[in-house]
Motif scaffolding. Structure first.
Motif, mmCIF file in Angstrom:
data_model
loop_
_atom_site.group_PDB
_atom_site.id
_atom_site.type_symbol
_atom_site.label_atom_id
_atom_site.label_comp_id
_atom_site.label_asym_id
_atom_site.label_seq_id
_atom_site.Cartn_x
_atom_site.Cartn_y
_atom_site.Cartn_z
ATOM 1 N N UNK A 21 0.816 -1.485 0.531
ATOM 2 C CA UNK A 21 -0.281 0.019 0.215
ATOM 3 C C UNK A 21 0.421 0.955 -0.157
ATOM 4 N N UNK A 22 2.196 1.062 -0.023
ATOM 5 C CA UNK A 22 2.931 2.749 0.321
ATOM 6 C C UNK A 22 2.799 3.624 -1.051
ATOM 7 N N UNK A 23 2.370 3.186 -2.033
ATOM 8 C CA UNK A 23 1.681 4.173 -3.579
ATOM 9 C C UNK A 23 0.629 4.639 -2.729
ATOM 10 N N UNK A 24 -0.424 4.304 -2.251
ATOM 11 C CA UNK A 24 -1.484 4.594 -1.877
ATOM 12 C C UNK A 24 -1.507 5.482 -0.842
ATOM 13 N N UNK A 177 26.384 6.742 9.038
ATOM 14 C CA UNK A 177 25.400 7.180 7.058
ATOM 15 C C UNK A 177 24.748 6.987 6.954
ATOM 16 N N UNK A 178 24.224 6.767 5.550
ATOM 17 C CA UNK A 178 23.055 7.276 4.497
ATOM 18 C C UNK A 178 21.773 6.227 5.469
ATOM 19 N N UNK A 179 22.742 4.673 5.792
ATOM 20 C CA UNK A 179 21.573 3.632 5.834
ATOM 21 C C UNK A 179 21.095 3.914 7.254
ATOM 22 N N UNK A 180 22.139 4.722 8.350
ATOM 23 C CA UNK A 180 21.868 4.203 9.454
ATOM 24 C C UNK A 180 20.732 5.471 9.737
ATOM 25 N N UNK A 181 20.603 6.540 8.769
ATOM 26 C CA UNK A 181 20.120 7.935 8.786
ATOM 27 C C UNK A 181 19.129 7.587 8.214
ATOM 28 N N UNK A 182 18.403 6.942 6.871
ATOM 29 C CA UNK A 182 17.192 6.576 6.714
ATOM 30 C C UNK A 182 16.746 6.045 7.818
ATOM 31 N N UNK A 183 17.400 4.603 8.069
ATOM 32 C CA UNK A 183 16.997 3.887 9.035
ATOM 33 C C UNK A 183 16.337 4.863 10.411
ATOM 34 N N UNK A 184 16.521 5.621 10.592
ATOM 35 C CA UNK A 184 15.991 6.698 11.861
ATOM 36 C C UNK A 184 14.827 7.450 11.376
ATOM 37 N N UNK A 185 15.070 8.256 10.237
ATOM 38 C CA UNK A 185 14.118 9.056 9.705
ATOM 39 C C UNK A 185 12.606 8.235 9.693
ATOM 40 N N UNK A 186 12.654 7.279 9.341
ATOM 41 C CA UNK A 186 11.790 6.056 9.200
ATOM 42 C C UNK A 186 11.074 5.785 10.699
ATOM 43 N N UNK A 187 11.670 4.914 11.785
ATOM 44 C CA UNK A 187 11.755 4.501 12.947
ATOM 45 C C UNK A 187 11.449 5.569 13.842
ATOM 46 N N UNK A 188 12.455 7.197 14.094
ATOM 47 C CA UNK A 188 11.518 8.181 14.789
ATOM 48 C C UNK A 188 10.900 8.645 15.000
ATOM 49 N N UNK A 189 11.204 9.765 13.112
ATOM 50 C CA UNK A 189 9.334 10.289 13.310
ATOM 51 C C UNK A 189 8.609 9.665 13.212
ATOM 52 N N UNK A 190 8.588 8.491 12.420
ATOM 53 C CA UNK A 190 7.444 7.772 12.826
ATOM 54 C C UNK A 190 7.134 7.773 13.895
ATOM 55 N N UNK A 191 7.788 7.211 14.903
ATOM 56 C CA UNK A 191 7.246 7.210 16.738
ATOM 57 C C UNK A 191 6.205 8.502 16.421
ATOM 58 N N UNK A 192 7.510 9.828 16.481
ATOM 59 C CA UNK A 192 6.598 11.066 16.888
ATOM 60 C C UNK A 192 4.875 11.452 16.545
ATOM 61 N N UNK A 344 7.212 7.867 5.031
ATOM 62 C CA UNK A 344 7.243 6.361 5.871
ATOM 63 C C UNK A 344 7.651 5.427 4.638
ATOM 64 N N UNK A 345 6.918 5.628 3.499
ATOM 65 C CA UNK A 345 6.775 4.282 2.605
ATOM 66 C C UNK A 345 7.939 4.100 1.600
ATOM 67 N N UNK A 346 8.822 5.497 1.252
ATOM 68 C CA UNK A 346 9.981 5.599 0.462
ATOM 69 C C UNK A 346 11.058 5.065 1.584
ATOM 70 N N UNK A 347 10.998 6.013 2.902
ATOM 71 C CA UNK A 347 12.318 5.284 3.792
ATOM 72 C C UNK A 347 11.840 4.356 4.450
ATOM 73 N N UNK A 348 10.946 3.167 4.000
ATOM 74 C CA UNK A 348 10.271 1.699 4.542
ATOM 75 C C UNK A 348 11.197 1.275 3.789
ATOM 76 N N UNK A 349 10.472 1.526 2.262
ATOM 77 C CA UNK A 349 11.039 0.931 0.639
ATOM 78 C C UNK A 349 12.865 0.755 0.698
ATOM 79 N N UNK A 350 13.359 1.799 0.942
ATOM 80 C CA UNK A 350 14.865 2.146 1.066
ATOM 81 C C UNK A 350 15.604 0.545 2.196
ATOM 82 N N UNK A 351 14.578 1.049 3.494
ATOM 83 C CA UNK A 351 15.665 0.161 4.120
ATOM 84 C C UNK A 351 15.170 -1.584 3.475
#
Length: 364
Positions: A21-24, A177-192, A344-351
């Protein structure tokens, strides 16, 4: 061991629902973010035809405006009328069944502008149906259900296994690193953003599913009112449509003064609805009247002074969903939450993609 297995199960559910459902979700979030400031955008971009020069004259009358509409577009029919009673110089908006929109001068009934639905209306249709009609509505409705499940599973995955890791789960490592930054953006920002997004999503489901309204009625111990039936003597003489609408509007405004906005809408099966909205802070104060469209005879009335718990939830839900509740500060919070939801769908897809590309260890 059991806890690890449980988290892996939740992680897989979260992953595959997200990929499906990421695109929707991205589309819902971006269009929702735009529509939060719909009022402000219209005030800035449409001021030239939504208002005329303020004059010391009374309202010309709805009947004269409807007559002029009939002259300008004789082969079209009324669908919706909006009157901004709180602003005497606001134009009267008429939407026809052919989806044309007309703006009339409130002082002399002259046409100020004729056009089609504006781009914000298109944004709203994309948000609710992807411009795909009933099929699109169904896709959107169930995508929001899935999004709620993703938010819940995301919170489960976010929760740190040990309290000493709590600070880490609340912080974005910007120099990582980009990988860790992307993970934090998904995980932390998603929580807030999760609480605001849950409220927004659940209030959206209230519009979509009758079962959600039933649940709201159950928890409030009250039933959503349809209005009290009105017994009135039908007039032998049926007034022409312009006079009929004007009489209904004038009588309602006289009996229930103080409205800042009024709207007529045809609801199908020959029923006409007039809604008067009054100044409010929390739950929307609105009196709603239902009439036989052909005769102007009142069928039932629903007054905000009679609202029960279920009615108050219904009256609050739109402002809750759009971020209007509590004013500008909440709009800003809702706007940023919607942007985070879109990310979230973008950072999640990258993860998922990074893990997928991770080389497998060769067996010795």
């Amino acid at each position: 061991m059991k806890n690890k297995k449980f988290k892996n199960t939740i992680r897989n559910i979260h992953l595959w629902l997200g990929l499906a459902t990421g695109l929707v979700v991205f589309i819902i979030s971006i269009t929702g973010a735009l529509y939060i400031f719909e009022e402000e955008i219209r005030e800035v971009t449409q001021k030239d035809f939504r208002y005329v020069t303020l004059q010391q004259k009374p309202f010309v009358g709805l009947d004269k405006i409807i007559v002029n509409f009939g002259k300008i577009s004789p082969k079209d029919q009324l669908k919706l009328i909006r009157i901004e009673d709180g602003f005497p110089n606001a134009t009267v908006e008429i939407t026809s069944k052919k989806s044309a929109v007309y703006y009339f001068n409130p002082y002399d009934a002259s046409l100020v502008k004729k056009g089609s639905e504006d781009w914000l209306g298109v944004v709203e249709h994309i948000h609710t149906s992807l411009l795909l009609g009933k099929t699109g509505e169904l896709i959107m409705q169930w995508s929001v259900v899935i999004f709620v499940l993703m938010l819940i599973t995301g919170l489960v995955l976010w929760f740190p296994g040990q309290m000493r890791l709590l600070k880490q789960s609340l912080t974005i490592k910007r120099k990582a690193s980009f990988k860790r930054l992307n993970y934090d953006l998904h995980n932390v920002m998603g929580f807030y953003a999760s609480i605001i997004l849950l409220v927004t999503a659940l209030s959206g489901l209230y519009f979509a599913f009758k079962g959600v309204k039933t649940a709201a009625s159950f928890f409030t111990g009250s039933k959503l009112g349809q209005g009290k039936a009105v017994v009135s003597v039908k007039s032998v003489q049926i007034d022409p449509l312009p006079i009929r609408y004007n009489k209904i509007y004038t009588e309602a405004k006289t009996k229930y003064p103080g409205a800042i906005s009024s709207s007529f809408s045809l609801r199908g099966k020959g029923e006409l609805r007039l809604r008067l909205i009054y100044p409010y802070r929390w739950a929307r104060k609105q009196n709603t009247f239902f009439y036989e469209e052909a005769t102007g005879t009142m069928i039932r009335a629903k007054l905000y002074k009679d609202f029960n718990g279920a009615d108050l939830i219904e009256a609050t839900n739109y402002d809750l969903h759009t971020g209007r509740l509590l004013g500008l500060p909440n709009k800003i919070l809702s706007f940023f939450a919607a942007l985070i939801a879109a990310s979230l769908p973008i950072t999640g897809f990258i993860i998922w993609w990074k893990k997928r590309k991770k080389p497998k260890k060769k067996a010795l």
